[in-house]
Write an enzyme that holds these catalytic residues in place. Structure first.
Site, PDB file in Angstrom:
ATOM      1  N   HIS A  55     -16.298 -30.140  85.415  1.00 20.11           N
ATOM      2  CA  HIS A  55     -17.502 -29.293  85.450  1.00 20.11           C
ATOM      3  C   HIS A  55     -17.089 -27.831  85.522  1.00 20.11           C
ATOM      4  O   HIS A  55     -16.932 -27.267  86.604  1.00 20.11           O
ATOM      5  CB  HIS A  55     -18.371 -29.695  86.652  1.00 20.11           C
ATOM      6  CG  HIS A  55     -19.700 -29.028  86.716  1.00 20.11           C
ATOM      7  ND1 HIS A  55     -20.786 -29.566  87.392  1.00 20.11           N
ATOM      8  CD2 HIS A  55     -20.150 -27.859  86.204  1.00 20.11           C
ATOM      9  CE1 HIS A  55     -21.821 -28.765  87.292  1.00 20.11           C
ATOM     10  NE2 HIS A  55     -21.452 -27.696  86.574  1.00 20.11           N
ATOM     11  N   HIS A  57     -18.075 -24.288  83.210  1.00 22.84           N
ATOM     12  CA  HIS A  57     -18.731 -23.623  82.064  1.00 22.84           C
ATOM     13  C   HIS A  57     -17.735 -22.558  81.612  1.00 22.84           C
ATOM     14  O   HIS A  57     -17.429 -21.636  82.381  1.00 22.84           O
ATOM     15  CB  HIS A  57     -20.041 -22.969  82.484  1.00 22.84           C
ATOM     16  CG  HIS A  57     -21.018 -23.960  83.049  1.00 22.84           C
ATOM     17  ND1 HIS A  57     -22.020 -24.525  82.293  1.00 22.84           N
ATOM     18  CD2 HIS A  57     -21.121 -24.497  84.298  1.00 22.84           C
ATOM     19  CE1 HIS A  57     -22.714 -25.369  83.054  1.00 22.84           C
ATOM     20  NE2 HIS A  57     -22.181 -25.371  84.275  1.00 22.84           N
ATOM     21  N   HIS A 235     -26.884 -31.705  84.103  1.00 23.72           N
ATOM     22  CA  HIS A 235     -27.057 -31.104  85.423  1.00 23.72           C
ATOM     23  C   HIS A 235     -28.361 -31.661  86.005  1.00 23.72           C
ATOM     24  O   HIS A 235     -29.407 -31.615  85.344  1.00 23.72           O
ATOM     25  CB  HIS A 235     -27.210 -29.582  85.324  1.00 23.72           C
ATOM     26  CG  HIS A 235     -25.925 -28.846  85.097  1.00 23.72           C
ATOM     27  ND1 HIS A 235     -25.071 -29.128  84.071  1.00 23.72           N
ATOM     28  CD2 HIS A 235     -25.372 -27.815  85.792  1.00 23.72           C
ATOM     29  CE1 HIS A 235     -24.031 -28.306  84.128  1.00 23.72           C
ATOM     30  NE2 HIS A 235     -24.178 -27.496  85.165  1.00 23.72           N
ATOM     31  N   GLU A 238     -29.170 -30.179  91.389  1.00 26.09           N
ATOM     32  CA  GLU A 238     -28.483 -28.976  91.903  1.00 26.09           C
ATOM     33  C   GLU A 238     -29.529 -28.231  92.736  1.00 26.09           C
ATOM     34  O   GLU A 238     -29.445 -28.191  93.957  1.00 26.09           O
ATOM     35  CB  GLU A 238     -27.970 -28.109  90.744  1.00 26.09           C
ATOM     36  CG  GLU A 238     -27.305 -26.812  91.197  1.00 26.09           C
ATOM     37  CD  GLU A 238     -26.903 -25.906  90.017  1.00 26.09           C
ATOM     38  OE1 GLU A 238     -27.394 -26.098  88.887  1.00 26.09           O
ATOM     39  OE2 GLU A 238     -26.098 -24.969  90.260  1.00 26.09           O
ATOM     40  N   ASP A 316     -17.372 -25.052  88.401  1.00 25.53           N
ATOM     41  CA  ASP A 316     -18.642 -24.592  87.819  1.00 25.53           C
ATOM     42  C   ASP A 316     -18.461 -23.277  87.056  1.00 25.53           C
ATOM     43  O   ASP A 316     -18.288 -23.299  85.834  1.00 25.53           O
ATOM     44  CB  ASP A 316     -19.717 -24.461  88.900  1.00 25.53           C
ATOM     45  CG  ASP A 316     -21.133 -24.622  88.359  1.00 25.53           C
ATOM     46  OD1 ASP A 316     -21.293 -24.887  87.155  1.00 25.53           O
ATOM     47  OD2 ASP A 316     -22.093 -24.489  89.152  1.00 25.53           O
ATOM     48  N   ASP A 317     -18.525 -22.146  87.758  1.00 26.64           N
ATOM     49  CA  ASP A 317     -18.396 -20.818  87.127  1.00 26.64           C
ATOM     50  C   ASP A 317     -17.445 -19.988  87.993  1.00 26.64           C
ATOM     51  O   ASP A 317     -17.872 -19.101  88.738  1.00 26.64           O
ATOM     52  CB  ASP A 317     -19.773 -20.144  87.046  1.00 26.64           C
ATOM     53  CG  ASP A 317     -20.758 -20.967  86.243  1.00 26.64           C
ATOM     54  OD1 ASP A 317     -20.667 -20.953  85.009  1.00 26.64           O
ATOM     55  OD2 ASP A 317     -21.600 -21.652  86.855  1.00 26.64           O
TER      56      ASP A 317
HETATM   57  N1  ADE Z   1     -24.913 -22.677  83.630  1.00 27.61           N
HETATM   58  C1  ADE Z   1     -23.786 -22.165  84.146  1.00 27.61           C
HETATM   59  N2  ADE Z   1     -23.665 -22.513  85.437  1.00 27.61           N
HETATM   60  C2  ADE Z   1     -24.735 -23.277  85.740  1.00 27.61           C
HETATM   61  C3  ADE Z   1     -25.168 -23.943  86.900  1.00 27.61           C
HETATM   62  N3  ADE Z   1     -24.487 -23.913  88.051  1.00 27.61           N
HETATM   63  N4  ADE Z   1     -26.331 -24.625  86.843  1.00 27.61           N
HETATM   64  C4  ADE Z   1     -27.028 -24.676  85.717  1.00 27.61           C
HETATM   65  N5  ADE Z   1     -26.659 -24.065  84.597  1.00 27.61           N
HETATM   66  C5  ADE Z   1     -25.513 -23.378  84.592  1.00 27.61           C
HETATM   67 ZN    ZN Z   2     -22.733 -26.227  86.038  1.00 26.58          ZN
END
Ligand code: ADE
Ligand code: ZN
Length: 376
Positions: A55, A57, A235, A238, A316-317
């Protein structure tokens, strides 16, 4: 004084061990049986175990330094004076706050080389964290909507993946996400474009603003993606309610849930996820930075493990949330006091839930055993 020197020496040893991923035992200071020794052992374990990331992005790995470099290269002006100012702006109250900045950040990605540089930078980080396999999300609609061709995105990402396999020994594949705040017709067009690159994309996912955009909105396009042979994930849970996880499973037919932490509010759902061994790609630092949890010590990951859920740890990011995979493992294990068996179980889950072949998985499991044998 002597005590002080010893203590400073010990701290340097711990920091060195943390940086380089091995345990050094200072003369006369046994590690086993001490709290510091246990912490160092966990840290060494996290660093040295071969891991998967399921996971990430890729656009969320855009570090401010690269953002500025690409902005300069493409003659784009950014609404920030400096790299430090960008980092200062990363204060989020919720997912939407983050997404607004995330989509703005992507605007510097224009050419195939930009996408190459983005993916290559991440894959170098992946190597440093001892990742052996990565499943990378990308958001084509975030680019095609700005006039960047689908082929530009995919060619740049794919070339970095090929080079990383060769030069870094990291295996990576691409999962294309649909932006759920857009309509299904837009997702359908994106799937049409992806079909021409079917050999470079392993799966389809669903991301962006969760609240108010239930998975069922994308029933038809996921059905088409399944028929075309794509792996499916989404997703769900969350920020959104457990009902979105039910929909992702039953309406979209996904094999994996991204995040899924709100499943814990529905014990029937928890039972099903545990029984069916559905993997959940949990992202602890993301949850903290987006205020899905207000304190890492209250993160549900430990309780999820206790319920028998197939939890994995991911970033994630990472450029926005302050940490790549190993930092996510460290943050959650420090806050929840995860022990050696729990860390190993999560790492094994990541391998098991990945799209690696059975022989690649066996090789990774064997490497885990080799590493464990070297860490008392
Ligand atoms: N796009 C990038 N990060 C995300 C996240 N945590 N939740 C949903 N969409 C995303
Ligand atoms: Zn994500």
């Amino acid at each position: 004084m002597a005590d002080n020197c010893q203590s400073i020496g010990w701290q340097i040893t711990v920091i060195t061990g943390m940086m380089y991923g091995f345990a050094i035992r200072p003369a006369g200071q046994p590690i086993p049986g001490t709290i510091r020794g246990a912490m160092l052992m966990i840290d060494t374990l996290i660093t040295r175990l071969p891991k998967c990331e399921l996971h990430i992005h890729i656009e969320g790995s855009l570090e401010p330094e690269l953002m500025f470099a690409l902005a300069r290269r493409n003659g784009i002006s950014l609404p920030y004076a400096s790299v430090e100012a960008v980092r200062q702006a990363y204060q989020f109250s919720n997912l939407q706050d983050f997404l607004d900045i995330y989509y703005q950040g992507m605007s510097v990605l224009i050419t195939e080389q930009d996408f190459y540089d983005l993916a290559w930078s991440y894959l170098e980080r992946a190597r440093a964290d001892n990742l052996v396999h990565v499943e990378m999300f990308f958001d084509p609609q975030g680019h095609t909507a700005r006039g960047v061709e689908f082929s530009t995105v995919i060619n740049g990402l794919h070339r970095a993946i090929v080079d990383a396999r060769q030069a870094l020994g990291v295996r990576a594949s691409l999962i294309m996400c649909f932006l759920r705040h857009l309509d299904e017709a837009d997702a359908e067009k994106t799937l049409d474009a992806a079909l021409a690159f079917k050999d470079r994309i392993v799966g389809v996912g669903l991301d962006s603003s969760e609240a108010g955009h239930p998975p069922s909105k994308f029933k038809r396009v996921f059905n088409r993606a399944r028929n075309a042979g794509f792996f499916l994930s989404a997703h769900a849970g969350e920020e959104g309610p457990p009902s979105y996880i039910w929909e992702a499973l039953d309406v979209l037919g996904v094999a994996r849930i991204d995040h899924g932490i709100r499943a814990m509010e529905d014990q029937v759902l928890v039972g099903r996820l545990a029984r069916e061994k559905t993997a959940l790609t949990v992202c602890p630092l993301s949850n903290l930075r987006l205020r899905v949890v207000d304190d890492m010590a209250k993160h549900p990951l430990r309780r999820m493990l206790d319920k028998g859920l197939m939890v994995t740890v991911n970033s994630d990011d990472p450029a926005y949330f302050g940490g790549y995979v190993n930092q996510n493992y460290r943050a959650v294990s420090d806050a929840l006091g995860l022990d050696r068996d729990e860390i190993v179980a999560i790492v094994r889950n990541g391998i098991q839930a990945s799209l690696m072949t059975p022989s690649e998985k066996n090789e990774a499991f064997a490497e885990i055993n080799r590493v464990l044998a070297t860490i008392p």
